[in-house]
Design an enzyme around this catalytic site. Sequence first.
Site, PDB file in Angstrom:
ATOM      1  N   SER A   1      16.991 -17.325  12.803  1.00 32.80           N
ATOM      2  CA  SER A   1      15.718 -18.058  12.876  1.00 32.80           C
ATOM      3  C   SER A   1      15.777 -19.251  13.807  1.00 32.80           C
ATOM      4  O   SER A   1      16.636 -20.121  13.662  1.00 32.80           O
ATOM      5  CB  SER A   1      15.326 -18.600  11.499  1.00 32.80           C
ATOM      6  OG  SER A   1      15.250 -17.582  10.560  1.00 32.80           O
TER       7      SER A   1
ATOM      8  N   HIS B   1      10.934 -14.508  14.473  1.00 31.21           N
ATOM      9  CA  HIS B   1      11.925 -13.495  14.824  1.00 31.21           C
ATOM     10  C   HIS B   1      11.217 -12.519  15.751  1.00 31.21           C
ATOM     11  O   HIS B   1      10.516 -11.619  15.299  1.00 31.21           O
ATOM     12  CB  HIS B   1      12.392 -12.744  13.577  1.00 31.21           C
ATOM     13  CG  HIS B   1      13.249 -13.556  12.664  1.00 31.21           C
ATOM     14  ND1 HIS B   1      14.608 -13.400  12.613  1.00 31.21           N
ATOM     15  CD2 HIS B   1      12.947 -14.518  11.781  1.00 31.21           C
ATOM     16  CE1 HIS B   1      15.106 -14.229  11.725  1.00 31.21           C
ATOM     17  NE2 HIS B   1      14.120 -14.920  11.203  1.00 31.21           N
TER      18      HIS B   1
ATOM     19  N   HIS C   1      15.309  -8.549   7.404  1.00 31.84           N
ATOM     20  CA  HIS C   1      15.952  -9.049   6.186  1.00 31.84           C
ATOM     21  C   HIS C   1      15.625  -8.150   5.000  1.00 31.84           C
ATOM     22  O   HIS C   1      14.588  -7.481   4.979  1.00 31.84           O
ATOM     23  CB  HIS C   1      15.462 -10.470   5.879  1.00 31.84           C
ATOM     24  CG  HIS C   1      15.717 -11.457   6.972  1.00 31.84           C
ATOM     25  ND1 HIS C   1      14.919 -11.530   8.099  1.00 31.84           N
ATOM     26  CD2 HIS C   1      16.686 -12.390   7.134  1.00 31.84           C
ATOM     27  CE1 HIS C   1      15.390 -12.472   8.898  1.00 31.84           C
ATOM     28  NE2 HIS C   1      16.459 -13.011   8.340  1.00 31.84           N
TER      29      HIS C   1
ATOM     30  N   TYR D   1      14.624  -9.196   2.191  1.00 30.45           N
ATOM     31  CA  TYR D   1      13.424  -9.685   1.487  1.00 30.45           C
ATOM     32  C   TYR D   1      12.122  -9.157   2.104  1.00 30.45           C
ATOM     33  O   TYR D   1      11.062  -9.243   1.496  1.00 30.45           O
ATOM     34  CB  TYR D   1      13.396 -11.224   1.411  1.00 30.45           C
ATOM     35  CG  TYR D   1      13.383 -11.950   2.739  1.00 30.45           C
ATOM     36  CD1 TYR D   1      12.271 -11.941   3.576  1.00 30.45           C
ATOM     37  CD2 TYR D   1      14.493 -12.678   3.151  1.00 30.45           C
ATOM     38  CE1 TYR D   1      12.269 -12.602   4.793  1.00 30.45           C
ATOM     39  CE2 TYR D   1      14.508 -13.346   4.366  1.00 30.45           C
ATOM     40  CZ  TYR D   1      13.396 -13.301   5.177  1.00 30.45           C
ATOM     41  OH  TYR D   1      13.405 -13.949   6.375  1.00 30.45           O
ATOM     42  N   GLU D   2      12.212  -8.629   3.313  1.00 28.74           N
ATOM     43  CA  GLU D   2      11.009  -8.044   3.922  1.00 28.74           C
ATOM     44  C   GLU D   2      10.666  -6.696   3.303  1.00 28.74           C
ATOM     45  O   GLU D   2       9.622  -6.123   3.607  1.00 28.74           O
ATOM     46  CB  GLU D   2      11.211  -7.880   5.435  1.00 28.74           C
ATOM     47  CG  GLU D   2      11.326  -9.213   6.160  1.00 28.74           C
ATOM     48  CD  GLU D   2      11.674  -9.022   7.624  1.00 28.74           C
ATOM     49  OE1 GLU D   2      10.803  -8.585   8.399  1.00 28.74           O
ATOM     50  OE2 GLU D   2      12.824  -9.307   8.005  1.00 28.74           O
TER      51      GLU D   2
ATOM     52  N   ALA E   1      20.380 -19.176  10.266  1.00 31.20           N
ATOM     53  CA  ALA E   1      19.950 -20.460   9.727  1.00 31.20           C
ATOM     54  C   ALA E   1      20.420 -20.502   8.279  1.00 31.20           C
ATOM     55  O   ALA E   1      20.301 -19.507   7.569  1.00 31.20           O
ATOM     56  CB  ALA E   1      18.436 -20.558   9.789  1.00 31.20           C
TER      57      ALA E   1
ATOM     58  N   MET F   1      20.064 -15.970   3.755  1.00 31.11           N
ATOM     59  CA  MET F   1      19.494 -14.686   3.321  1.00 31.11           C
ATOM     60  C   MET F   1      19.806 -13.533   4.276  1.00 31.11           C
ATOM     61  O   MET F   1      19.101 -12.533   4.292  1.00 31.11           O
ATOM     62  CB  MET F   1      17.971 -14.830   3.188  1.00 31.11           C
ATOM     63  CG  MET F   1      17.536 -15.924   2.235  1.00 31.11           C
ATOM     64  SD  MET F   1      15.756 -16.156   2.270  1.00 31.11           S
ATOM     65  CE  MET F   1      15.603 -17.708   1.336  1.00 31.11           C
ATOM     66  N   SER F   2      20.859 -13.671   5.065  1.00 31.06           N
ATOM     67  CA  SER F   2      21.167 -12.601   6.044  1.00 31.06           C
ATOM     68  C   SER F   2      22.666 -12.456   6.224  1.00 31.06           C
ATOM     69  O   SER F   2      23.450 -12.829   5.355  1.00 31.06           O
ATOM     70  CB  SER F   2      20.500 -12.954   7.385  1.00 31.06           C
ATOM     71  OG  SER F   2      21.116 -14.079   7.974  1.00 31.06           O
TER      72      SER F   2
ATOM     73  N   ASN G   1      18.767 -27.135   6.962  1.00 25.23           N
ATOM     74  CA  ASN G   1      18.237 -27.987   5.890  1.00 25.23           C
ATOM     75  C   ASN G   1      19.362 -28.216   4.892  1.00 25.23           C
ATOM     76  O   ASN G   1      20.324 -27.438   4.852  1.00 25.23           O
ATOM     77  CB  ASN G   1      17.055 -27.291   5.185  1.00 25.23           C
ATOM     78  CG  ASN G   1      17.462 -25.930   4.636  1.00 25.23           C
ATOM     79  OD1 ASN G   1      17.503 -24.941   5.369  1.00 25.23           O
ATOM     80  ND2 ASN G   1      17.784 -25.869   3.364  1.00 25.23           N
TER      81      ASN G   1
ATOM     82  N   HIS H   1       9.903 -23.057   5.411  1.00 25.31           N
ATOM     83  CA  HIS H   1      10.346 -22.226   6.538  1.00 25.31           C
ATOM     84  C   HIS H   1      10.167 -22.993   7.851  1.00 25.31           C
ATOM     85  O   HIS H   1      10.981 -22.858   8.767  1.00 25.31           O
ATOM     86  CB  HIS H   1       9.568 -20.911   6.564  1.00 25.31           C
ATOM     87  CG  HIS H   1       9.949 -20.015   7.709  1.00 25.31           C
ATOM     88  ND1 HIS H   1      11.208 -19.449   7.816  1.00 25.31           N
ATOM     89  CD2 HIS H   1       9.264 -19.599   8.790  1.00 25.31           C
ATOM     90  CE1 HIS H   1      11.254 -18.718   8.937  1.00 25.31           C
ATOM     91  NE2 HIS H   1      10.087 -18.799   9.537  1.00 25.31           N
TER      92      HIS H   1
HETATM   93  N1  HPA Z   1      18.477 -21.196   1.413  1.00 24.35           N
HETATM   94  C1  HPA Z   1      18.488 -19.899   1.749  1.00 24.35           C
HETATM   95  N2  HPA Z   1      18.349 -19.478   2.991  1.00 24.35           N
HETATM   96  C2  HPA Z   1      18.182 -20.398   3.953  1.00 24.35           C
HETATM   97  C3  HPA Z   1      18.152 -21.763   3.672  1.00 24.35           C
HETATM   98  C4  HPA Z   1      18.311 -22.186   2.323  1.00 24.35           C
HETATM   99  O1  HPA Z   1      18.313 -23.388   1.996  1.00 24.35           O
HETATM  100  N3  HPA Z   1      17.979 -22.407   4.859  1.00 24.35           N
HETATM  101  C5  HPA Z   1      17.900 -21.447   5.806  1.00 24.35           C
HETATM  102  N4  HPA Z   1      18.015 -20.231   5.261  1.00 24.35           N
END
Ligand code: HPA
Length: 297
Positions: A35, A66, A88, A90-91, A118, A222-223, A246, A258
Amino acid sequence: MTYFDQVSEAAAFLHSRIGSLTPKIGPKIGIVLGSGLGAVADAVSNPVFIPYAEIPHFPQSTVVGHSGRIVAGHLAGTPVVVMQGRVHFYEGYSPVQVTFPMRVLGALGLQAVILTNAAGGIQQGYHIGQLIALADHINFMGFNPLNGPNEPRFGFHPNSGLRFFDMTEAYSARLRALARQAASEEGFPLEEGVYLAVPGPSFETPAEIRAFRTLGATLVGMSTVPETIVARHMGLEVLGISCVTNLASGLSATPLSHEEVFEAGRQVEHRLARLFERLVPRIAALLNFEPALETQP
Ligand code: HPA
């Protein structure tokens, strides 16, 4: 048509589109951009763009940010295949769909992949925009993409394609060492971390983050983990780089979004591009002169 045949068809299609880039001297290195980290693709010279939508059987990314295309060309003189955008779990994609692009990279004959993502920073002291090399991962996604019958034809290198295989060095120590050296020449330290993968799409709760820290994770995302498992199954060497976009849930005063993740990626993507311009030719040289023990014929 079997999954293996679909992968072969997609690889043959890519080969026909970037044929000049994929003779024996062609790309040995694949790069997957997470990302907000698309700028690396801008550093590719004489690029050939292939939207995922044009590649047979390729899953389409549904996430904003993406863009979903392959960028093939040269990075600092070294042939590379860059995946700008990934899909991903989750998609709604199944584990084998999520890892389809990685299978195709394997079928193209690549020897190493750099997986970027990310991630939320769990470890105290991480700051937003920091790049971390993955030393290891924890699979908390609740599945393994290799679940089901083994397909030995995915063993594109010697001693790969096995039902059971070793994951003690999922992330190549020697590629990490090259990355650390290149980062220090670029003037920043590259710490090592442990990436814990969750299925998403909701961010974590503070209690989950405390639990993950206790488990030994320093990053959450998440990847990447399914891709790493599949890459190792095929005998590819993996370098994992997280961008701390973050602080993980409960560690920051503001709620996660996001947009925040995406924005932080934007701030660091140019540094990542410079790092890769320095690093990728060295990885190529290493692969040429010292193939990984396990991938030697
Ligand atoms: N959690 C999960 N996935 C992420 C995060 C997070 O804080 N930041 C970027 N992808």
